[in-house]
Write a protein that holds these residues in place. Structure first.
Motif, short mmCIF file in Angstrom:
data_model
loop_
_atom_site.label_atom_id
_atom_site.label_comp_id
_atom_site.label_asym_id
_atom_site.label_seq_id
_atom_site.Cartn_x
_atom_site.Cartn_y
_atom_site.Cartn_z
N GLN A 32 28.75 13.87 41.36
CA GLN A 32 29.57 13.54 40.22
C GLN A 32 28.51 12.54 39.06
OE1 GLN A 32 32.37 10.96 42.70
NE2 GLN A 32 33.32 12.11 41.74
N VAL A 33 29.29 12.70 37.75
CA VAL A 33 27.93 11.86 36.54
C VAL A 33 28.42 11.08 36.24
CG1 VAL A 33 26.42 12.17 35.02
CG2 VAL A 33 26.65 14.32 36.34
N LEU A 34 28.03 9.59 35.99
CA LEU A 34 28.73 8.63 35.52
C LEU A 34 27.91 8.04 34.20
CD1 LEU A 34 29.89 6.40 38.94
CD2 LEU A 34 31.08 8.80 37.94
N PRO A 35 28.86 7.99 33.28
CA PRO A 35 28.16 7.15 32.72
C PRO A 35 27.71 5.51 32.48
CG PRO A 35 30.05 7.62 31.24
CD PRO A 35 30.07 8.05 33.30
N VAL A 36 26.66 5.06 32.22
CA VAL A 36 26.11 4.09 32.55
C VAL A 36 26.92 2.91 30.56
CG1 VAL A 36 23.98 2.47 32.24
CG2 VAL A 36 24.19 4.27 33.41
N PRO A 37 27.69 2.18 30.70
CA PRO A 37 27.92 1.55 29.99
C PRO A 37 26.88 0.53 28.90
CG PRO A 37 29.08 0.24 31.66
CD PRO A 37 27.74 1.58 32.37
N ASP A 38 27.01 1.25 27.59
CA ASP A 38 25.66 0.71 26.67
C ASP A 38 24.56 1.31 27.21
OD1 ASP A 38 27.75 -1.29 25.70
OD2 ASP A 38 27.40 -2.35 26.92
N ARG A 39 24.38 2.82 27.32
CA ARG A 39 23.44 3.25 27.51
C ARG A 39 23.65 4.84 27.77
NH1 ARG A 39 18.05 1.29 29.17
NH2 ARG A 39 17.97 2.87 28.55
N ASP A 40 23.70 5.61 26.55
CA ASP A 40 23.80 6.67 26.10
C ASP A 40 22.69 7.68 26.84
OD1 ASP A 40 26.34 6.81 24.82
OD2 ASP A 40 25.23 6.27 22.83
N ASP A 41 21.38 7.25 26.88
CA ASP A 41 20.34 7.50 27.77
C ASP A 41 20.51 7.98 29.02
OD1 ASP A 41 20.12 5.08 27.27
OD2 ASP A 41 17.62 5.21 27.62
N LEU A 42 21.39 7.33 29.76
CA LEU A 42 21.31 6.71 31.54
C LEU A 42 22.99 7.26 31.62
CD1 LEU A 42 20.14 3.67 31.94
CD2 LEU A 42 18.73 5.90 31.95
N ARG A 43 22.47 8.53 33.13
CA ARG A 43 23.18 8.55 34.17
C ARG A 43 23.07 8.26 35.47
NH1 ARG A 43 24.72 9.17 29.40
NH2 ARG A 43 25.68 10.41 28.43
N LEU A 44 24.30 8.15 36.38
CA LEU A 44 24.18 7.76 37.15
C LEU A 44 24.99 8.84 37.93
CD1 LEU A 44 23.74 5.90 39.58
CD2 LEU A 44 25.99 5.07 39.85
N VAL A 45 24.18 9.74 39.04
CA VAL A 45 24.41 10.96 39.34
C VAL A 45 24.75 10.60 41.33
CG1 VAL A 45 23.30 13.26 40.25
CG2 VAL A 45 22.85 12.05 37.89
N LEU A 46 25.84 10.65 41.97
CA LEU A 46 26.10 10.65 43.05
C LEU A 46 25.88 12.08 44.10
CD1 LEU A 46 29.19 7.45 42.51
CD2 LEU A 46 26.26 7.40 43.15
N TYR A 47 25.53 12.75 44.53
CA TYR A 47 26.22 13.19 45.64
C TYR A 47 26.55 12.82 47.32
CZ TYR A 47 23.02 15.77 42.79
OH TYR A 47 22.16 16.34 41.12
N THR A 48 27.65 13.39 47.67
CA THR A 48 28.05 13.24 48.57
C THR A 48 28.68 14.04 48.86
OG1 THR A 48 30.47 12.96 46.79
CG2 THR A 48 29.64 10.76 47.73
N THR A 49 28.54 14.00 50.41
CA THR A 49 29.58 15.30 51.46
C THR A 49 31.10 15.43 51.82
OG1 THR A 49 28.83 14.80 53.45
CG2 THR A 49 26.97 15.75 51.36
N GLU A 50 31.35 16.14 51.47
CA GLU A 50 32.90 16.12 52.66
C GLU A 50 32.60 15.43 54.48
OE1 GLU A 50 35.81 16.46 51.57
OE2 GLU A 50 34.79 17.39 49.67
N PRO A 51 33.25 14.47 54.71
CA PRO A 51 33.25 13.73 55.76
C PRO A 51 33.66 14.72 56.43
CG PRO A 51 34.45 12.81 54.97
CD PRO A 51 34.15 13.56 53.76
#
Length: 69
Positions: A32-51
């Motif tokens: 999942q790629v999430l935007p960082v508020p007020d920072r168009d140049d940054l993204r938070l990338v989350l990796y998860t797996t199915e339990p």
């Protein structure tokens, strides 16, 4: 709740990604790629797996390897 800030999180993209690591093996992850508020140049990338999937303990093991480095 008075004075509490309201935060809205918007998922930009969600995709599946397969990673093969030489120590822990293949990991099928949800990315999942999430935007960082007020920072168009940054993204938070989350990796998860199915339990319960074989990838779940593999991702946990990869995290342990990374933390012990």
């Amino acid at each position: 709740m008075l004075g509490a800030a309201r935060h809205e999180v918007e998922v930009r993209r969600e995709q599946r990604k397969q990673v093969t690591h030489p120590v822990v093996g293949t990991i099928d992850a949800i990315c999942q790629v999430l935007p960082v508020p007020d920072r168009d140049d940054l993204r938070l990338v989350l990796y998860t797996t199915e339990p319960g999937s074989p990838s779940h303990p593999a991702l946990r093991d990869l995290r342990r390897l990374t933390l012990s480095s």
